[in-house]
Design a protein around this motif. Structure first.
Motif, PDB file in Angstrom:
ATOM      1  N   THR A   5      -5.501   4.120   1.769  1.00  0.00           N
ATOM      2  CA  THR A   5      -5.397   4.555   0.380  1.00  0.00           C
ATOM      3  C   THR A   5      -3.935   4.652  -0.041  1.00  0.00           C
ATOM      4  OG1 THR A   5      -7.470   5.780   0.596  1.00  0.00           O
ATOM      5  CG2 THR A   5      -6.068   6.350  -1.264  1.00  0.00           C
ATOM      6  N   SER A   6      -3.097   5.199   0.821  1.00  0.00           N
ATOM      7  CA  SER A   6      -1.656   5.287   0.527  1.00  0.00           C
ATOM      8  C   SER A   6      -1.061   3.898   0.339  1.00  0.00           C
ATOM      9  CB  SER A   6      -0.919   6.001   1.658  1.00  0.00           C
ATOM     10  OG  SER A   6      -1.320   7.332   1.740  1.00  0.00           O
ATOM     11  N   ALA A   7      -1.437   2.954   1.190  1.00  0.00           N
ATOM     12  CA  ALA A   7      -0.931   1.583   1.072  1.00  0.00           C
ATOM     13  C   ALA A   7      -1.342   0.969  -0.262  1.00  0.00           C
ATOM     14  CB  ALA A   7      -1.438   0.731   2.231  1.00  0.00           C
ATOM     15  N   MET A   8      -2.564   1.258  -0.709  1.00  0.00           N
ATOM     16  CA  MET A   8      -3.026   0.741  -2.010  1.00  0.00           C
ATOM     17  C   MET A   8      -2.191   1.323  -3.139  1.00  0.00           C
ATOM     18  SD  MET A   8      -7.128   0.847  -1.775  1.00  0.00           S
ATOM     19  CE  MET A   8      -7.897   0.536  -0.209  1.00  0.00           C
TER      20      MET A   8
ATOM     21  N   SER B  49      -1.811  -4.264   0.268  1.00  0.00           N
ATOM     22  CA  SER B  49      -2.162  -3.120   1.119  1.00  0.00           C
ATOM     23  C   SER B  49      -2.937  -3.524   2.368  1.00  0.00           C
ATOM     24  CB  SER B  49      -2.983  -2.112   0.313  1.00  0.00           C
ATOM     25  OG  SER B  49      -4.223  -2.661  -0.080  1.00  0.00           O
ATOM     26  N   GLY B  50      -3.218  -4.805   2.494  1.00  0.00           N
ATOM     27  CA  GLY B  50      -3.974  -5.270   3.658  1.00  0.00           C
ATOM     28  C   GLY B  50      -5.437  -4.852   3.612  1.00  0.00           C
ATOM     29  N   SER B  51      -5.972  -4.713   2.398  1.00  0.00           N
ATOM     30  CA  SER B  51      -7.362  -4.291   2.203  1.00  0.00           C
ATOM     31  C   SER B  51      -8.124  -5.370   1.467  1.00  0.00           C
ATOM     32  CB  SER B  51      -7.414  -2.997   1.382  1.00  0.00           C
ATOM     33  OG  SER B  51      -6.698  -1.974   2.012  1.00  0.00           O
ATOM     34  N   SER B  52      -9.400  -5.135   1.301  1.00  0.00           N
ATOM     35  CA  SER B  52     -10.221  -6.069   0.527  1.00  0.00           C
ATOM     36  C   SER B  52     -10.270  -5.601  -0.927  1.00  0.00           C
ATOM     37  CB  SER B  52     -11.637  -6.121   1.095  1.00  0.00           C
ATOM     38  OG  SER B  52     -12.318  -4.903   0.839  1.00  0.00           O
TER      39      SER B  52
ATOM     40  N   VAL C  41     -10.506  -1.701  -2.669  1.00  0.00           N
ATOM     41  CA  VAL C  41      -9.626  -1.228  -3.745  1.00  0.00           C
ATOM     42  C   VAL C  41     -10.475  -0.718  -4.907  1.00  0.00           C
ATOM     43  CG1 VAL C  41      -7.882  -1.892  -5.455  1.00  0.00           C
ATOM     44  CG2 VAL C  41      -7.711  -2.723  -3.099  1.00  0.00           C
ATOM     45  N   ARG C  42     -11.480  -1.486  -5.318  1.00  0.00           N
ATOM     46  CA  ARG C  42     -12.356  -1.062  -6.412  1.00  0.00           C
ATOM     47  C   ARG C  42     -13.065   0.247  -6.073  1.00  0.00           C
ATOM     48  NH1 ARG C  42     -13.861  -6.298  -5.974  1.00  0.00           N
ATOM     49  NH2 ARG C  42     -12.807  -7.675  -7.395  1.00  0.00           N
ATOM     50  N   SER C  43     -13.511   0.373  -4.825  1.00  0.00           N
ATOM     51  CA  SER C  43     -14.204   1.574  -4.382  1.00  0.00           C
ATOM     52  C   SER C  43     -13.294   2.801  -4.452  1.00  0.00           C
ATOM     53  CB  SER C  43     -14.709   1.376  -2.951  1.00  0.00           C
ATOM     54  OG  SER C  43     -15.240   2.565  -2.442  1.00  0.00           O
ATOM     55  N   ILE C  44     -12.075   2.662  -3.981  1.00  0.00           N
ATOM     56  CA  ILE C  44     -11.122   3.780  -4.006  1.00  0.00           C
ATOM     57  C   ILE C  44     -10.794   4.165  -5.445  1.00  0.00           C
ATOM     58  CG2 ILE C  44      -8.744   4.462  -3.439  1.00  0.00           C
ATOM     59  CD1 ILE C  44     -10.620   4.446  -0.998  1.00  0.00           C
ATOM     60  N   ILE C  45     -10.605   3.189  -6.310  1.00  0.00           N
ATOM     61  CA  ILE C  45     -10.297   3.465  -7.720  1.00  0.00           C
ATOM     62  C   ILE C  45     -11.464   4.188  -8.380  1.00  0.00           C
ATOM     63  CG2 ILE C  45      -9.903   2.385  -9.978  1.00  0.00           C
ATOM     64  CD1 ILE C  45      -8.265   0.242  -8.406  1.00  0.00           C
ATOM     65  N   LYS C  46     -12.677   3.749  -8.080  1.00  0.00           N
ATOM     66  CA  LYS C  46     -13.875   4.386  -8.639  1.00  0.00           C
ATOM     67  C   LYS C  46     -13.975   5.845  -8.175  1.00  0.00           C
ATOM     68  CE  LYS C  46     -18.863   3.695  -8.960  1.00  0.00           C
ATOM     69  NZ  LYS C  46     -19.995   2.829  -8.566  1.00  0.00           N
ATOM     70  N   LYS C  47     -13.722   6.101  -6.888  1.00  0.00           N
ATOM     71  CA  LYS C  47     -13.767   7.467  -6.363  1.00  0.00           C
ATOM     72  C   LYS C  47     -12.690   8.331  -7.002  1.00  0.00           C
ATOM     73  CE  LYS C  47     -15.759   6.242  -1.911  1.00  0.00           C
ATOM     74  NZ  LYS C  47     -15.516   6.139  -0.473  1.00  0.00           N
TER      75      LYS C  47
ATOM     76  N   ARG D 219      -4.951  -8.233 -10.696  1.00  0.00           N
ATOM     77  CA  ARG D 219      -4.195  -7.058 -10.271  1.00  0.00           C
ATOM     78  C   ARG D 219      -4.839  -6.419  -9.039  1.00  0.00           C
ATOM     79  NH1 ARG D 219      -0.475  -4.575 -13.951  1.00  0.00           N
ATOM     80  NH2 ARG D 219      -0.334  -5.706 -15.891  1.00  0.00           N
ATOM     81  N   ILE D 220      -6.168  -6.325  -9.047  1.00  0.00           N
ATOM     82  CA  ILE D 220      -6.882  -5.765  -7.887  1.00  0.00           C
ATOM     83  C   ILE D 220      -6.665  -6.641  -6.660  1.00  0.00           C
ATOM     84  CG2 ILE D 220      -9.190  -5.314  -6.952  1.00  0.00           C
ATOM     85  CD1 ILE D 220      -9.926  -4.234  -9.750  1.00  0.00           C
ATOM     86  N   ASP D 221      -6.713  -7.961  -6.844  1.00  0.00           N
ATOM     87  CA  ASP D 221      -6.463  -8.883  -5.725  1.00  0.00           C
ATOM     88  C   ASP D 221      -5.048  -8.698  -5.166  1.00  0.00           C
ATOM     89  OD1 ASP D 221      -9.013  -9.923  -5.962  1.00  0.00           O
ATOM     90  OD2 ASP D 221      -8.374 -11.719  -7.066  1.00  0.00           O
ATOM     91  N   ARG D 222      -4.050  -8.516  -6.060  1.00  0.00           N
ATOM     92  CA  ARG D 222      -2.674  -8.316  -5.622  1.00  0.00           C
ATOM     93  C   ARG D 222      -2.524  -7.003  -4.857  1.00  0.00           C
ATOM     94  NH1 ARG D 222       0.624  -5.126  -7.537  1.00  0.00           N
ATOM     95  NH2 ARG D 222      -0.250  -5.018  -9.618  1.00  0.00           N
ATOM     96  N   ILE D 223      -3.164  -5.944  -5.354  1.00  0.00           N
ATOM     97  CA  ILE D 223      -3.106  -4.645  -4.676  1.00  0.00           C
ATOM     98  C   ILE D 223      -3.761  -4.743  -3.300  1.00  0.00           C
ATOM     99  CG2 ILE D 223      -3.948  -2.258  -4.740  1.00  0.00           C
ATOM    100  CD1 ILE D 223      -3.723  -2.521  -7.882  1.00  0.00           C
ATOM    101  N   ALA D 224      -4.901  -5.427  -3.238  1.00  0.00           N
ATOM    102  CA  ALA D 224      -5.601  -5.601  -1.958  1.00  0.00           C
ATOM    103  C   ALA D 224      -4.731  -6.367  -0.966  1.00  0.00           C
ATOM    104  CB  ALA D 224      -6.929  -6.322  -2.186  1.00  0.00           C
TER     105      ALA D 224
END
Length: 91
Positions: free
Chosen positions: A17-20, A47-50, A54-60, A39-44
């Motif tokens: 989450t911190s990396a995102m 941060s080395g995530s999918s 990223v969408r899940s963390i943003i939603k939470k 933008r979501i693809d770039r953040i993923a």
């Protein structure tokens, strides 16, 4: 899941989450711009995530933010909290 496994899981989730968050621009962090697919693809990628993670963390985050807005302004005061909770006794 044991305590060590939970601790490791929590630490891993926190680090991802911190990396995102650090992969976002200031405007994105402050929700001044809409997070498009690119933008979501770039953040993923940054941060080395999918993108799904990223969408899940943003939603939470948005859900937690809404819940916090529902709390009383004086939530930090224990006496006021007890009033809010109907003077419940905590045994």
């Amino acid at each position: 899941m044991g305590n060590m496994e939970m601790s490791s899981f929590a630490e891993d989730t926190f680090q991802k989450t911190s990396a995102m968050i650090f992969s976002m621009t200031r405007a994105e962090r402050e929700e001044q711009v809409e997070l498009s697919k690119s933008r979501i693809d770039r953040i993923a990628k940054g941060s080395g995530s999918s993108p799904d993670l990223v969408r899940s963390i943003i939603k939470k985050f948005k859900k937690a933010k809404q819940m916090c807005k529902r709390l009383p302004k004086n939530f930090g005061n224990l006496k006021d909290l007890q009033k809010t909770m109907g003077n419940m006794k905590w045994h």
